[in-house]
Each structure stands twice: as C-alpha cells, then as structure tokens.
Design a protein around this motif. Structure first.
Motif, PDB file in Angstrom:
ATOM      1  N   GLU A   1      47.761  -7.319  31.809  1.00  0.00           N
ATOM      2  CA  GLU A   1      46.454  -7.037  31.230  1.00  0.00           C
ATOM      3  C   GLU A   1      45.374  -7.379  32.255  1.00  0.00           C
ATOM      4  O   GLU A   1      45.654  -8.020  33.263  1.00  0.00           O
ATOM      5  CB  GLU A   1      46.237  -7.889  29.980  1.00  0.00           C
ATOM      6  N   ASN A   2      44.162  -6.971  31.940  1.00  0.00           N
ATOM      7  CA  ASN A   2      43.021  -7.308  32.782  1.00  0.00           C
ATOM      8  C   ASN A   2      41.918  -7.801  31.858  1.00  0.00           C
ATOM      9  O   ASN A   2      41.444  -7.055  30.999  1.00  0.00           O
ATOM     10  CB  ASN A   2      42.564  -6.082  33.572  1.00  0.00           C
ATOM     11  N   VAL A   3      41.518  -9.054  32.028  1.00  0.00           N
ATOM     12  CA  VAL A   3      40.503  -9.649  31.166  1.00  0.00           C
ATOM     13  C   VAL A   3      39.203  -8.846  31.195  1.00  0.00           C
ATOM     14  O   VAL A   3      38.461  -8.837  30.219  1.00  0.00           O
ATOM     15  CB  VAL A   3      40.267 -11.131  31.535  1.00  0.00           C
ATOM     16  N   ASN A   4      38.942  -8.132  32.291  1.00  0.00           N
ATOM     17  CA  ASN A   4      37.717  -7.349  32.424  1.00  0.00           C
ATOM     18  C   ASN A   4      37.795  -5.981  31.752  1.00  0.00           C
ATOM     19  O   ASN A   4      36.774  -5.309  31.604  1.00  0.00           O
ATOM     20  CB  ASN A   4      37.357  -7.169  33.901  1.00  0.00           C
ATOM     21  N   HIS A   5      39.013  -5.566  31.370  1.00  0.00           N
ATOM     22  CA  HIS A   5      39.227  -4.270  30.722  1.00  0.00           C
ATOM     23  C   HIS A   5      40.174  -4.449  29.536  1.00  0.00           C
ATOM     24  O   HIS A   5      41.351  -4.069  29.609  1.00  0.00           O
ATOM     25  CB  HIS A   5      39.800  -3.254  31.714  1.00  0.00           C
ATOM     26  N   PRO A   6      39.706  -5.050  28.442  1.00  0.00           N
ATOM     27  CA  PRO A   6      40.574  -5.310  27.286  1.00  0.00           C
ATOM     28  C   PRO A   6      41.253  -4.030  26.787  1.00  0.00           C
ATOM     29  O   PRO A   6      40.650  -2.965  26.751  1.00  0.00           O
ATOM     30  CB  PRO A   6      39.610  -5.863  26.236  1.00  0.00           C
ATOM     31  N   GLY A   7      42.517  -4.178  26.443  1.00  0.00           N
ATOM     32  CA  GLY A   7      43.282  -3.063  25.908  1.00  0.00           C
ATOM     33  C   GLY A   7      43.941  -2.193  26.963  1.00  0.00           C
ATOM     34  O   GLY A   7      44.796  -1.379  26.649  1.00  0.00           O
TER      35      GLY A   7
ATOM     36  N   GLU B   1      44.313 -14.805  32.729  1.00  0.00           N
ATOM     37  CA  GLU B   1      43.050 -15.009  32.003  1.00  0.00           C
ATOM     38  C   GLU B   1      43.075 -14.261  30.675  1.00  0.00           C
ATOM     39  O   GLU B   1      42.675 -14.797  29.642  1.00  0.00           O
ATOM     40  CB  GLU B   1      41.872 -14.494  32.823  1.00  0.00           C
ATOM     41  N   ALA B   2      43.532 -13.018  30.689  1.00  0.00           N
ATOM     42  CA  ALA B   2      43.596 -12.213  29.464  1.00  0.00           C
ATOM     43  C   ALA B   2      44.523 -12.852  28.432  1.00  0.00           C
ATOM     44  O   ALA B   2      44.284 -12.746  27.230  1.00  0.00           O
ATOM     45  CB  ALA B   2      44.068 -10.796  29.789  1.00  0.00           C
ATOM     46  N   LYS B   3      45.543 -13.546  28.897  1.00  0.00           N
ATOM     47  CA  LYS B   3      46.498 -14.199  28.002  1.00  0.00           C
ATOM     48  C   LYS B   3      46.075 -15.620  27.620  1.00  0.00           C
ATOM     49  O   LYS B   3      46.763 -16.294  26.870  1.00  0.00           O
ATOM     50  CB  LYS B   3      47.877 -14.220  28.661  1.00  0.00           C
ATOM     51  N   GLY B   4      44.960 -16.108  28.162  1.00  0.00           N
ATOM     52  CA  GLY B   4      44.464 -17.433  27.826  1.00  0.00           C
ATOM     53  C   GLY B   4      45.154 -18.571  28.563  1.00  0.00           C
ATOM     54  O   GLY B   4      44.973 -19.736  28.214  1.00  0.00           O
ATOM     55  N   LEU B   5      45.931 -18.264  29.592  1.00  0.00           N
ATOM     56  CA  LEU B   5      46.638 -19.298  30.346  1.00  0.00           C
ATOM     57  C   LEU B   5      45.829 -19.816  31.533  1.00  0.00           C
ATOM     58  O   LEU B   5      46.170 -20.827  32.128  1.00  0.00           O
ATOM     59  CB  LEU B   5      47.985 -18.768  30.830  1.00  0.00           C
ATOM     60  N   VAL B   6      44.779 -19.085  31.884  1.00  0.00           N
ATOM     61  CA  VAL B   6      43.865 -19.462  32.959  1.00  0.00           C
ATOM     62  C   VAL B   6      42.451 -19.202  32.468  1.00  0.00           C
ATOM     63  O   VAL B   6      42.218 -18.239  31.734  1.00  0.00           O
ATOM     64  CB  VAL B   6      44.154 -18.646  34.251  1.00  0.00           C
TER      65      VAL B   6
END
Length: 97
Positions: free
Chosen positions: A8-14, A78-83
């Motif tokens: 995933e990319n935190v800057n482009h959800p979905g 980041e998208a997964k909340g681990l960073v």
C-alpha cells in the motif's frame, strides 16, 4: 516471475502495487529492526544507511535499488500503522510506541 506481495501507499489510500516478496520481506525486516520506537526517529537517508550493512547481496547486488525499496516499504508500513512519521523537516520515521 516469483512470489509477489501487495503493498500500500499511505499517500494513495486504496491503491496497491505488487512487488517481489523476497525483496520486500528483506527490507521490511531490516527497517523494523533499525527504526527506533518513538520520535524523533530516523530520516530517509539514515534509514538507508542503517539497512545497507545487512542488505542481502543476492537480492540487492551492490545495493542496487535500495532507495526505491526503502521508500516503498516505508510507505507500506506507514499505511499499515507499523511506522509513523514525525512532522519534522526533514521527515523522520519511527515505530509507534
């Protein structure tokens, strides 16, 4: 083509991309080991410097593409909340407490 994993990319959800699973896992494990818990964390350049000594040469000969992989994995984690990223300049990244 080998095993692939969706990132995933935190800057482009979905939005997801499929990348090499072995390379992703190697960078992910090294990154999670290198990043401190809590702020201030490490900059992108410091993360790459921390990964470089233990980088598997069979997957990344001569450190090739390390920058791309480090950024891709950082955005996925980041998208997964681990960073998490700190609102600093330059940006710094850390594992949540």
């Amino acid at each position: 083509m080998g095993d692939r994993v969706e990132v995933e990319n935190v800057n482009h959800p979905g939005r997801t991309e499929r990348v090499d699973a072995a390379k992703y896992a190697a960078i992910r494990d090294l990154m999670l080991a290198a990043l401190p818990q809590g702020a201030p964390g490490l900059t992108g350049a410091q993360i790459k410097d921390a990964l470089r000594p233990d980088l598997p040469q069979d997957l990344f000969p001569g450190g090739a593409t390390l920058g791309w992989w480090a950024k891709s994995v950082q955005l996925d984690l980041e998208a997964k909340g681990l960073v998490q990223r700190a609102p600093t300049r330059p940006l710094t990244f850390f594992r949540p407490t």
